[in-house]
Design a protein around this motif. Structure first.
Motif, PDB file in Angstrom:
ATOM      1  N   HIS A 138      37.923  71.118 106.818  1.00  0.00           N
ATOM      2  CA  HIS A 138      38.690  70.034 105.917  1.00  0.00           C
ATOM      3  C   HIS A 138      37.612  69.204 105.113  1.00  0.00           C
ATOM      4  CE1 HIS A 138      36.724  68.049 109.456  1.00  0.00           C
ATOM      5  NE2 HIS A 138      36.743  66.941 108.922  1.00  0.00           N
ATOM      6  N   LYS A 168      31.123  61.078 110.614  1.00  0.00           N
ATOM      7  CA  LYS A 168      31.528  61.768 112.108  1.00  0.00           C
ATOM      8  C   LYS A 168      32.916  62.232 111.519  1.00  0.00           C
ATOM      9  CE  LYS A 168      30.221  58.028 114.457  1.00  0.00           C
ATOM     10  NZ  LYS A 168      30.698  56.810 115.342  1.00  0.00           N
ATOM     11  N   LYS A 169      33.558  61.442 110.667  1.00  0.00           N
ATOM     12  CA  LYS A 169      34.963  61.962 110.366  1.00  0.00           C
ATOM     13  C   LYS A 169      34.806  63.391 109.565  1.00  0.00           C
ATOM     14  CE  LYS A 169      37.426  58.024 109.672  1.00  0.00           C
ATOM     15  NZ  LYS A 169      37.853  56.934 108.717  1.00  0.00           N
ATOM     16  N   ALA A 170      33.881  63.571 108.886  1.00  0.00           N
ATOM     17  CA  ALA A 170      33.331  65.000 108.180  1.00  0.00           C
ATOM     18  C   ALA A 170      32.930  66.125 108.817  1.00  0.00           C
ATOM     19  CB  ALA A 170      32.665  64.523 106.924  1.00  0.00           C
ATOM     20  N   MET A 171      32.512  65.815 110.218  1.00  0.00           N
ATOM     21  CA  MET A 171      31.800  66.673 110.735  1.00  0.00           C
ATOM     22  C   MET A 171      32.736  67.833 111.229  1.00  0.00           C
ATOM     23  SD  MET A 171      29.305  65.216 113.557  1.00  0.00           S
ATOM     24  CE  MET A 171      27.359  64.823 112.932  1.00  0.00           C
ATOM     25  N   GLY A 172      32.181  69.246 110.955  1.00  0.00           N
ATOM     26  CA  GLY A 172      32.989  70.347 111.176  1.00  0.00           C
ATOM     27  C   GLY A 172      33.808  70.775 109.828  1.00  0.00           C
ATOM     28  N   PRO A 194      35.261  52.334 117.635  1.00  0.00           N
ATOM     29  CA  PRO A 194      35.919  53.068 118.278  1.00  0.00           C
ATOM     30  C   PRO A 194      36.143  54.323 117.032  1.00  0.00           C
ATOM     31  CG  PRO A 194      37.321  51.309 117.280  1.00  0.00           C
ATOM     32  CD  PRO A 194      35.919  51.089 117.244  1.00  0.00           C
ATOM     33  N   MET A 195      36.438  55.728 117.382  1.00  0.00           N
ATOM     34  CA  MET A 195      36.357  56.763 116.468  1.00  0.00           C
ATOM     35  C   MET A 195      37.655  57.429 116.286  1.00  0.00           C
ATOM     36  SD  MET A 195      32.798  58.492 117.478  1.00  0.00           S
ATOM     37  CE  MET A 195      32.953  58.021 119.157  1.00  0.00           C
ATOM     38  N   PHE A 196      38.453  56.817 115.129  1.00  0.00           N
ATOM     39  CA  PHE A 196      39.891  57.542 114.763  1.00  0.00           C
ATOM     40  C   PHE A 196      39.526  58.566 113.390  1.00  0.00           C
ATOM     41  CE2 PHE A 196      40.592  53.187 115.691  1.00  0.00           C
ATOM     42  CZ  PHE A 196      41.273  53.009 116.793  1.00  0.00           C
ATOM     43  N   ASP A 197      40.507  59.545 113.502  1.00  0.00           N
ATOM     44  CA  ASP A 197      40.648  60.738 112.302  1.00  0.00           C
ATOM     45  C   ASP A 197      39.414  61.655 112.676  1.00  0.00           C
ATOM     46  OD1 ASP A 197      42.927  59.219 111.658  1.00  0.00           O
ATOM     47  OD2 ASP A 197      41.679  57.935 110.345  1.00  0.00           O
ATOM     48  N   LEU A 198      38.876  61.717 113.808  1.00  0.00           N
ATOM     49  CA  LEU A 198      37.822  62.822 113.881  1.00  0.00           C
ATOM     50  C   LEU A 198      38.676  63.987 113.779  1.00  0.00           C
ATOM     51  CD1 LEU A 198      35.885  60.352 113.943  1.00  0.00           C
ATOM     52  CD2 LEU A 198      34.586  61.745 115.633  1.00  0.00           C
ATOM     53  N   LYS A 199      37.676  65.096 113.300  1.00  0.00           N
ATOM     54  CA  LYS A 199      38.277  66.448 113.211  1.00  0.00           C
ATOM     55  C   LYS A 199      37.585  67.523 114.337  1.00  0.00           C
ATOM     56  CE  LYS A 199      41.869  67.012 110.301  1.00  0.00           C
ATOM     57  NZ  LYS A 199      41.566  66.595 108.736  1.00  0.00           N
ATOM     58  N   GLU A 231      30.315  56.604 110.184  1.00  0.00           N
ATOM     59  CA  GLU A 231      31.811  56.617 110.612  1.00  0.00           C
ATOM     60  C   GLU A 231      32.302  57.637 109.557  1.00  0.00           C
ATOM     61  OE1 GLU A 231      33.978  53.119 110.665  1.00  0.00           O
ATOM     62  OE2 GLU A 231      35.878  54.189 110.699  1.00  0.00           O
ATOM     63  N   GLU A 250      35.967  73.431 111.035  1.00  0.00           N
ATOM     64  CA  GLU A 250      37.339  72.875 110.740  1.00  0.00           C
ATOM     65  C   GLU A 250      37.645  73.228 109.200  1.00  0.00           C
ATOM     66  OE1 GLU A 250      39.566  71.941 113.024  1.00  0.00           O
ATOM     67  OE2 GLU A 250      37.912  72.036 114.569  1.00  0.00           O
TER      68      GLU A 250
END
Lengths: 145, 328
Positions: free
Chosen positions: B110, B136-140, A60-65, B133, B108
């Motif tokens: 961030h 993916k969080k860091a994208m943008g 699952p993918m949480f905290d994506l911007k 993971e 973004e």
């Protein structure tokens, strides 16, 4: 069916429209992320409408911007399961909702045979109706190949 | 064949003899504001600021070139920050996100700060999902890998760090539009890291070396830090601190701005203690915000030429991480 050309499965959002392009998917995902919903990618090869819980692809993918990460995952899933149904759902964890707020199909098998109508004779000449996807005659993983 | 293609495209946009206004474009992007803020809030760091200016100029000119349909590849902006502890690597990385967003390079802006623990897994098959993971969080935005040299452990060939590096390299190459990777670490260790990972070195366009601060710069930083927390030096206090800095620089574990901040924290402690000891008299606002010379001179650096007992700041990365989280 007159309203459903080509026997396409219609589930979730946008399923009567032509397939969404990657840009359109990106914009939809962006909307979900803007609202703070957790987006994930799911797949299945059993298109029955009562099949609610599809397999989750990856984590699952949480905290994506940014939607780019999710699009990457969608493409990964398309590569792995080119002939499965793939959908994107956005889960709202706000108290009171706690449910998917968006769900739309992003990948379909090339050929969707549709459903067989089953009739069941019951006592007192009453008839029970149900539908069965043609594709589920074959075992899991061998459908739509 | 490609030439004719480009020519055709050009006619559809601006004609070759038309002109665009670089100055107007510059004003529109608010870059000057960001650069001014950088000048104001970061003391020293000349080479870094110059490079940021250059990058800003490149991206701006690139945008203008696009109006003429002059195609060029998106420039790679992956960076490596090297320098001694406390020279502002993390601070600049945080600014980088905002700057690149203003310039329209990332969407973004961030910052996602990670270390080896966040990227490398503990068993086979754990690393790839974990690294992905984080990516993916860091994208943008900006992915900041602190102490990146820990990713590669040459003494253990079965270490999962190599797998993580491989995934990173792939993303740095294929998803250039989606994220900017910044590696940070101490100079000598980073040099060794790049030597053993030539692929990494060649994919990073900007190698920035953060210089150590001079005593004057450190004093300016101290004043800036105090101002942010609504404190200030008395004239004597400032003199005392100016004397403190060169003495502290000679001692081991000197970590530039981080040592300064810890020294200030201890001075605040002493100030509070001093005010508490004289609690019979009424305090004014000035008393509450002023650090006196005695608050600084009480340090063991002055008394015995030794570190303060709780002054092991050179090694305290965990403390640093906690602070960063609090700021966020």
């Amino acid at each position: 069916m007159m309203t459903n050309h080509g026997n396409r499965i219609t589930q979730g959002q946008f399923s009567f429209l032509p397939d969404l392009t990657d840009e359109q998917i990106t914009l939809q995902v962006k909307y979900a992320l803007k609202n703070g919903w957790a987006v994930n990618v799911e797949y299945t090869d059993d298109p029955h409408p009562r099949n609610t819980y599809w397999e989750m692809f990856g984590m699952p993918m949480f905290d994506l911007k940014d939607p780019a990460g999710i699009l990457m995952e969608i493409n990964e899933c398309r590569k792995t399961f080119p002939n499965h149904y793939i959908r994107v759902t956005a889960y709202d964890s706000t108290r009171g909702w706690e449910t998917p707020r968006m769900s739309f199909i992003v990948n379909r098998p090339k050929n969707e045979p549709g459903y067989r109508l089953m009739r069941q004779e019951r006592s007192g000449r009453s008839i029970g109706y149900t539908i069965v996807p043609y594709s589920t005659d074959k075992p899991e993983g061998e459908r739509y190949s | 064949m490609t030439d004719t293609k480009i020519n055709e495209k050009r006619t559809s946009s601006l004609a070759g003899d038309m002109s665009v206004d670089l100055d107007a474009e510059f004003k529109k992007s608010n870059i000057q504001e960001v650069l001014d803020k950088l000048d104001r809030e970061l003391i020293g760091l000349k080479p870094i600021k110059t490079r940021i200016r250059e990058i800003a100029a490149l991206l701006l000119v690139d945008r203008l070139r696009k109006q003429f349909e002059l195609l060029s590849e998106t420039p790679t902006l992956h960076m490596s920050f090297t320098g001694n502890p406390g020279t502002g690597k993390t601070t600049v990385a945080m600014r980088m996100g905002e700057i690149l967003k203003r310039l329209g390079y990332v969407r973004e802006g961030h910052l996602v700060t990670v270390t080896r623990d966040d990227l490398v897994g503990q068993y086979i098959g754990h690393t790839a999902p974990k690294t992905k993971e984080v990516i993916k969080k860091a994208m943008g935005g900006v992915l900041f890998i602190d102490e990146a040299y820990y990713l590669y452990k040459p003494e253990n060939e079965r270490d999962y760090g190599a797998e993580s590096i491989e995934i990173l390299l792939q993303v740095m190459e294929n998803n250039r539009d989606d994220l900017v990777v910044i590696l940070a670490g101490y100079k000598d260790k980073m040099d060794r890291f790049f030597q053993s990972n030539p692929g990494m070195r060649s994919r990073i366009a900007h190698h920035l070396d953060f210089p150590d601060y001079s005593p004057d710069e450190l004093l300016a930083i101290a004043k800036l830090m105090l101002a942010q927390q609504n404190y200030r030096f008395s004239p004597d206090g400032e003199k005392a601190f100016a004397e403190y800095i060169p003495l502290r620089m000679k001692l081991p574990h000197f970590a530039n701005a981080r040592s300064i901040r810890n020294a200030l924290d201890r001075a605040r402690l002493r100030q509070a203690n001093r005010l508490f000891a004289s609690r019979s008299k009424n305090l004014t606002k000035v008393d509450l915000v002023t650090l006196e010379a005695e608050d600084i001179r009480a340090s063991r650096v002055f008394q015995e030429g030794k570190l303060d007992i709780d002054g092991d700041e050179g090694t305290d990365k965990a403390e640093e991480a906690r602070r960063l989280k609090e700021v966020k």
